[in-house]
Each structure stands twice: as structure tokens, then as C-alpha cells.
Design a protein around this motif. Structure first.
Motif, PDB file in Angstrom:
ATOM      1  N   ARG A 331      29.785-104.783  60.020  1.00  0.00           N
ATOM      2  CA  ARG A 331      30.039-105.291  58.671  1.00  0.00           C
ATOM      3  C   ARG A 331      31.437-104.918  58.197  1.00  0.00           C
ATOM      4  O   ARG A 331      32.062-103.988  58.688  1.00  0.00           O
ATOM      5  N   GLY A 332      31.900-105.692  57.245  1.00  0.00           N
ATOM      6  CA  GLY A 332      33.172-105.386  56.600  1.00  0.00           C
ATOM      7  C   GLY A 332      33.086-105.814  55.147  1.00  0.00           C
ATOM      8  O   GLY A 332      32.205-106.586  54.775  1.00  0.00           O
ATOM      9  N   TYR A 339      30.303-108.733  54.525  1.00  0.00           N
ATOM     10  CA  TYR A 339      30.332-109.773  55.551  1.00  0.00           C
ATOM     11  C   TYR A 339      29.917-109.113  56.852  1.00  0.00           C
ATOM     12  O   TYR A 339      30.401-108.028  57.168  1.00  0.00           O
ATOM     13  N   GLY A 340      29.024-109.739  57.597  1.00  0.00           N
ATOM     14  CA  GLY A 340      28.580-109.053  58.808  1.00  0.00           C
ATOM     15  C   GLY A 340      28.218-110.000  59.921  1.00  0.00           C
ATOM     16  O   GLY A 340      27.887-111.163  59.687  1.00  0.00           O
ATOM     17  N   TYR A 341      28.294-109.489  61.129  1.00  0.00           N
ATOM     18  CA  TYR A 341      27.897-110.245  62.308  1.00  0.00           C
ATOM     19  C   TYR A 341      26.810-109.480  63.040  1.00  0.00           C
ATOM     20  O   TYR A 341      26.976-108.307  63.367  1.00  0.00           O
ATOM     21  N   TYR A 342      25.712-110.164  63.290  1.00  0.00           N
ATOM     22  CA  TYR A 342      24.630-109.595  64.091  1.00  0.00           C
ATOM     23  C   TYR A 342      24.698-110.308  65.429  1.00  0.00           C
ATOM     24  O   TYR A 342      24.527-111.520  65.506  1.00  0.00           O
ATOM     25  N   VAL A 356      25.477-114.799  61.265  1.00  0.00           N
ATOM     26  CA  VAL A 356      26.537-114.433  60.328  1.00  0.00           C
ATOM     27  C   VAL A 356      25.897-114.128  58.988  1.00  0.00           C
ATOM     28  O   VAL A 356      25.153-114.946  58.459  1.00  0.00           O
ATOM     29  N   ARG A 357      26.206-112.954  58.454  1.00  0.00           N
ATOM     30  CA  ARG A 357      25.676-112.590  57.149  1.00  0.00           C
ATOM     31  C   ARG A 357      26.811-112.755  56.144  1.00  0.00           C
ATOM     32  O   ARG A 357      27.702-111.920  56.046  1.00  0.00           O
ATOM     33  N   GLY A 358      26.800-113.863  55.438  1.00  0.00           N
ATOM     34  CA  GLY A 358      27.815-114.080  54.417  1.00  0.00           C
ATOM     35  C   GLY A 358      27.266-113.675  53.072  1.00  0.00           C
ATOM     36  O   GLY A 358      26.091-113.903  52.791  1.00  0.00           O
ATOM     37  N   PRO A 359      28.093-113.056  52.228  1.00  0.00           N
ATOM     38  CA  PRO A 359      27.588-112.626  50.914  1.00  0.00           C
ATOM     39  C   PRO A 359      27.100-113.788  50.056  1.00  0.00           C
ATOM     40  O   PRO A 359      26.219-113.617  49.222  1.00  0.00           O
ATOM     41  N   SER A 360      27.655-114.991  50.274  1.00  0.00           N
ATOM     42  CA  SER A 360      27.238-116.130  49.451  1.00  0.00           C
ATOM     43  C   SER A 360      25.789-116.512  49.696  1.00  0.00           C
ATOM     44  O   SER A 360      25.178-117.185  48.874  1.00  0.00           O
TER      45      SER A 360
END
Lengths: 396, 176
Positions: A331-332, A339-342, A356-360
Motif C-alpha cells: 500500500r501507499g 492505494y494498494g495492490y494485492y 487494485v484497491r483504489g480509495p474511490s
């Protein structure tokens, strides 16, 4: 949990009762209600998403977010591509701030492949990420002002953003999609004279922000239409997965750069910007002050970063690169939140799954749908923009 | 992370801990205990933030892996809770009442993987796809290439290179 704090719970007394299945009993034929579509063609500066509003008079009774206008199936595309072929795809997931995709993807691949990126590359990565953050915020400030009719702010911030795009161009060769943070390191070092030109750009941005403060944040119309509007209850922060400036404006000091420092953030000196009113005005102000923090961080990075040393770690032949089975999450803190990538690998030359984990994803869907009830139609655009949503990260 | 795992193990029949980093671990939980584990983690262990919920398709094993990634911000720790589901007729209990945002994730998982979450709000409303009548597209057995060839025409004048052969030729022509 005080999830149903009294002044946030929508007052539905004048609206139709809920049906047994929880949906609202709305009879459009009665003439009392009207369906209104906000979007999908850029409703505000959020990108292509739409909100299906049901209004009673000029008050919103129900709002449903619809996405899918930008769906290109990135996650699926990546399952059929080698690890290096995924690298030029990921940045396309977010237009105004693409670098977080590159960083999170690169860091996830490096972790599962057991590669350590060189220290100098980490500093350059952080520099790129902060430059991207400034750009994203500049775009936001213009959009937030534009949603309330202050068109000139957008022209100023776009000018300042363009100067930063020039810096991106000389550093990476590209203005929007940089494709610079590769698995293993970064593509290049800083060009000659970059520091001096960057300092000029930063000064210009600071001066633009002063003007923005005077004309936008001290503007009576802006204040009247944003103070107290679009309140997010701090108690909702965890249950609704709210991160970034939306959480910080509610007084919750959520910042991945501080909570779980990545890259070289533990060596930098900065404070998390906090607000406490949690309305549209506070969120805008938190972001404005966050730009100043990023400007300072760029200066710190340029002053502290090593100027010599390798930029890329040794990476296996990318045509035959296989990564052992494993899974990780990187995450960043991007300009909108976490924002994160699994990434899941299965020992083959292709990722098994990338998520992709986007905050939106949480901000524009469940949170917006909840906040939009009882809002005046004219405030809808301003609320959407204030959550700072980018639809591509919802539909990926 | 190990301490937490030992504690969880004494309460629920959880599997072994996969320690990916000092601040990130993964555990597998039986389907029927998932809800209890999540509520315990949220209320007792401080894992209040649901970072993401997604599925991984292990087609060869005939299983879906659901990953519930939770985060404890004050401790700076993340825990991925995995649940393995049979691929055929995959059904999972909904957690939209534990985290309201889970409803969106579950809607997407139903559409993209065909996993059912009975009781989840607006589960059957279209999320991203419109008028989709093929198998759920994020399943591994959905062939994107075949779908594209059947539904879209080739752009004239477009050349596609085999990456391996193309790179080999490019490198060799450089005098190596």
C-alpha cells in the motif's frame, strides 16, 4: 459504534417509507419525484461515472452510483501477461496520478520475487510519487472550485500542474503515463539542472497556492456553499473504509506515509495535515495544506537523496521470469487515500490475480450514496468532487 | 503476528499462519467460522479497517479463495483472512452488516466471479457490466481472447508480434 450519530442520519420523515426489502417506495408516476442523472460525462471533474438521483423538489431522496464507463478489465488483462508486460498497463488505471500503480505493482513483484530495489531508486520513487501527488491535488483544487462556478481557479492550477508535467517530462520522457518505476528500480536518474528547475516550479506552485487561498478559500460564495455541507462523521471512517484527506479532514490521522512508512518516508520530516470540521471546506483546505507538505517533501528529497549508485537491481530475464507461489499486499498513501495492490502468484510466468484497491472504491460508492441523501441538487457536484474520486480505480 | 495467530487458534479452528512480512500475515479460516473471526478481529483485536475483499480463482483445484484483508492501524499490522470455497455453486455469507462497504465488494464478486452472497444489498443490480450473459468474466475459464475475436473485428493494418521471437530478432539485429 456511533454510526447513527443524530445529525448525520438522513431525515426521511417527509419521504416515502421503506419497503420490506429496504428499498424506498418511490412512485415516479405520482409526479412528486424525478429521476435525474448526474453524469456520466464528467459530472464535475470526477471522470466518467454517474449518479442516478431521485429528487423531490430540489432535494435528493436517493442516489445510486453507476460505474463501468471506463471498464477495460485491467485485472483480467494482467492475468494473461508476463510480469513485465503488466508494467506498462498498470499506470493506465489512474490518469491524474498513475505513479502509485507503478510503485505498488513494482514493490509487490519485487517482494514476491525476493528483489530489493537500490536505495537511490527508492528516493527517486518517492520523488515521483510526491510530484504526482502535487499534480493530483492541483487538479482537484481546480475541480472543486469549478463545481461551484469559480472557473478561474482551474486555469491557475492547471497552469501550475503543467509546469510539474514539464518536470515529469524531463525526468521520465512522458507527461501523463510515466512508466518509470519498473520492477527492480527506476529507469533513469535525475537530468542535469533538474533541481534548479524543480525549485522554480515549486516556487510557482507556492505562489499559485497563495492566490488560490485568497480567491477560493476566502471567497464568500465558496465558504457559504461548503462550510457545514457534506459532513462525514468521524465514526464512519473505519466502517466505511475512509482513508486519506477524507479521513484526515475528520480529524483521523490516517496517513500510510506515517502509519507504515514505505520507501524512504521514515527519513523525511513532515507532519500529517489534519482538519476537524469534516465538511467540504475542510477537505479542500486539508488538500491545499497537503500540497505545501508535498512541496516541502520534494525539497527534502532533493536535498537528502544520494546522487550516485545503481538505479536498478538485477532482474531475471523478463521473458522467462517466473515468480514462486505467494501473495502480498502493498500500500501507499496517494492523494485520495490508501492505494494498494494485492498480488497473487502461482509459480508461473503470469500473475494469478492482481487486485487494485483504489480509495474511490469505498468513497464513491457506499459513502457517496449515503452522504448524498437530503442534499440539495446544486451541491451534488461539489460533494462528489470533495470526495476526490477517480472512477477507473473502481472498475479497473 | 504470531501472538495474534496463537490467540486466534485457541478460539477458532484457523489454519497455519503465512507470514509474508513482519506486518502482514495470511490465515485460512473455515467458511462457517469466517464471520465470528472477522467480528472478533474487528472488536477485540483492533482490525477495524476492511482494506479489500476479493477472490482468487484456483481453477485447477476447483476452488475460489476469498481474501478479506483487515488492517489494524494503531499496531501497523495487516491480516489477510482466506476462505476456500468450492467453485461449483459458490455461496458465501454476507458481511455487509459488519462493514457496510463490503456490500460493494460482494456485488462486484457476484458479477465478476459468480459468487453468491445471499442477503447482501443490491446484489443483483449490475455493477460494471451491462447486459452480460456470458460466464462471469473474471473466472479463469473465461477466455478473453476468444471473446474478443468473436465480438470485435480486427483493425486493418495491425501487426502483432510474438514477444519472444520479436525480442530475439531485435536483440540479434543489434550486432550480438
Amino acid at each position: 459504534m456511533t454510526q447513527n450519530a443524530p445529525f448525520f442520519t438522513p431525515d426521511r420523515s417527509q419521504y416515502p417509507a421503506k419497503k420490506a426489502d429496504g428499498t424506498l417506495d418511490i412512485d415516479i408516476a405520482s409526479g412528486k419525484y424525478l429521476k435525474l442523472w448526474q453524469g456520466p460525462n464528467h459530472p464535475g471533474i470526477t471522470g466518467n461515472m454517474s449518479v442516478e438521483l431521485t429528487v423531490c423538489g430540489d432535494e435528493v431522496v436517493e442516489g445510486k452510483t453507476h460505474v463501468g464507463y471506463l471498464h477495460r478489465g485491467f485485472e483480467k488483462l494482467m492475468e494473461r501477461r508476463t510480469f513485465i508486460q503488466c508494467f506498462p498497463i498498470v499506470c493506465r488505471i489512474c490518469v491524474p496520478e498513475p505513479d502509485f500503480n507503478e510503485y505498488c505493482y513494482a514493490a509487490a513483484v519485487e517482494e514476491l520475487a525476493g528483489i530489493k530495489s537500490p536505495e537511490r531508486a527508492d528516493w527517486i520513487r518517492a520523488l515521483i510519487l510526491e510530484m504526482g501527488r502535487i499534480n493530483s491535488y492541483m487538479m482537484y483544487l481546480g475541480g472543486q472550485a469549478g463545481a461551484l462556478g469559480l472557473g478561474v481557479i482551474g486555469q491557475w492550477t492547471t497552469y501550475a500542474r503543467d509546469l510539474m508535467l514539464d518536470r515529469f517530462e524531463e525526468l521520465t520522457g512522458a507527461r501523463i503515463y510515466h512508466m518509470f518505476i519498473m520492477p527492480g528500480g527506476v529507469r533513469d536518474g535525475l537530468p542535469e539542472g533538474f533541481d534548479k528547475r524543480m525549485e522554480e516550479t515549486l516556487r510557482e506552485i507556492e505562489s499559485t497556492l497563495k492566490d488560490v487561498y485568497d480567491v477560493m478559500f476566502c471567497n464568500a460564495v465558496f465558504k457559504k456553499r461548503t462550510v457545514g455541507v457534506g459532513y462525514i462523521d468521524p465514526a464512519l471512517v473505519d466502517s466505511y473504509g475512509i482513508t486519506g484527506p477524507n479521513a484526515r479532514a475528520a480529524g483521523v490521522a490516517k496517513d500510510v506515509r506515517k502509519d507504515q512508512p514505505y520507501l524512504i518516508y521514515s527519513q523525511l520530516d513532515f507532519e500529517t495535515v489534519l482538519g476537524h470540521d469534516s465538511d467540504i471546506f475542510t477537505r479542500a483546505d486539508v488538500r491545499r495544506r497537503d500540497v505545501l507538505v508535498s512541496v516541502d517533501l520534494v525539497r527534502q528529497i532533493l536535498a537528502k537523496m544520494p546522487r550516485t549508485g545503481p538505479l536498478m537491481a538485477t532482474v531475471p530475464n523478463v521473458l522467462h521470469w517466473k515468480i514462486p507461489r505467494g501473495e502480498t499486499y502493498i500500500r501507499g498513501e496517494c492523494s485520495r487515500g490508501e492505494y494498494g495492490y494485492y498480488l497473487v502468484t502461482d509459480g508461473s510466468g503470469y500473475p494469478r490475480r492482481v487486485n487494485v484497491r483504489g480509495p474511490s472504491y469505498t468513497h464513491a460508492m457506499s459513502l457517496l450514496e449515503r452522504m448524498i441523501v437530503n442534499l440539495n441538487i446544486s451541491d451534488v457536484a461539489s460533494l462528489m468532487v470533495s470526495l476526490h474520486t477517480y472512477p477507473p480505480e473502481i472498475e479497473r | 503476528m504470531r501472538e495474534l495467530h496463537t490467540k486466534l487458534k485457541s478460539l477458532f479452528p484457523v489454519g497455519d499462519l503465512t507470514e509474508q512480512r513482519s506486518d502482514l500475515g495470511f490465515v485460512t479460516v473455515p467458511q462457517e467460522h469466517l464471520r465470528a473471526v472477522l467480528v472478533h478481529l474487528r472488536d477485540r483485536e483492533g482490525f477495524t479497517h476492511l482494506v479489500l475483499l476479493t477472490a482468487v480463482d484456483w481453477l485447477e483445484a476447483g476452488q475460489f479463495q476469498l481474501t478479506y484483508l483487515l488492517s489494524n492501524r494503531s499496531a501497523g499490522k495487516d491480516l489477510g483472512v482466506r476462505v476456500m470455497l468450492a467453485r461449483d455453486g459458490a455461496t458465501m455469507q454476507s458481511i455487509h452488516d459488519v462493514w457496510p462497504t463490503a456490500a460493494t465488494y460482494q456485488r462486484e464478486l457476484r458479477e465478476m466471479f459468480g459468487i453468491d452472497f445471499p442477503g447482501s444489498p443490491r446484489l443483483h443490480e449490475e455493477f460494471i457490466l451491462e447486459g452480460w450473459n456470458d460466464i462471469p468474466p473474471y473466472r479463469r475459464d473465461f477466455d478473453t481472447l476468444k471473446y474478443a475475436q468473436e465480438n470485435y473485428s480486427e483493425r486493418p493494418g495491425r501487426v502483432t508480434h510474438d514477444p519472444a521471437a520479436h525480442m530475439k530478432q531485435k536483440l540479434n539485429s543489434g550486432g550480438n
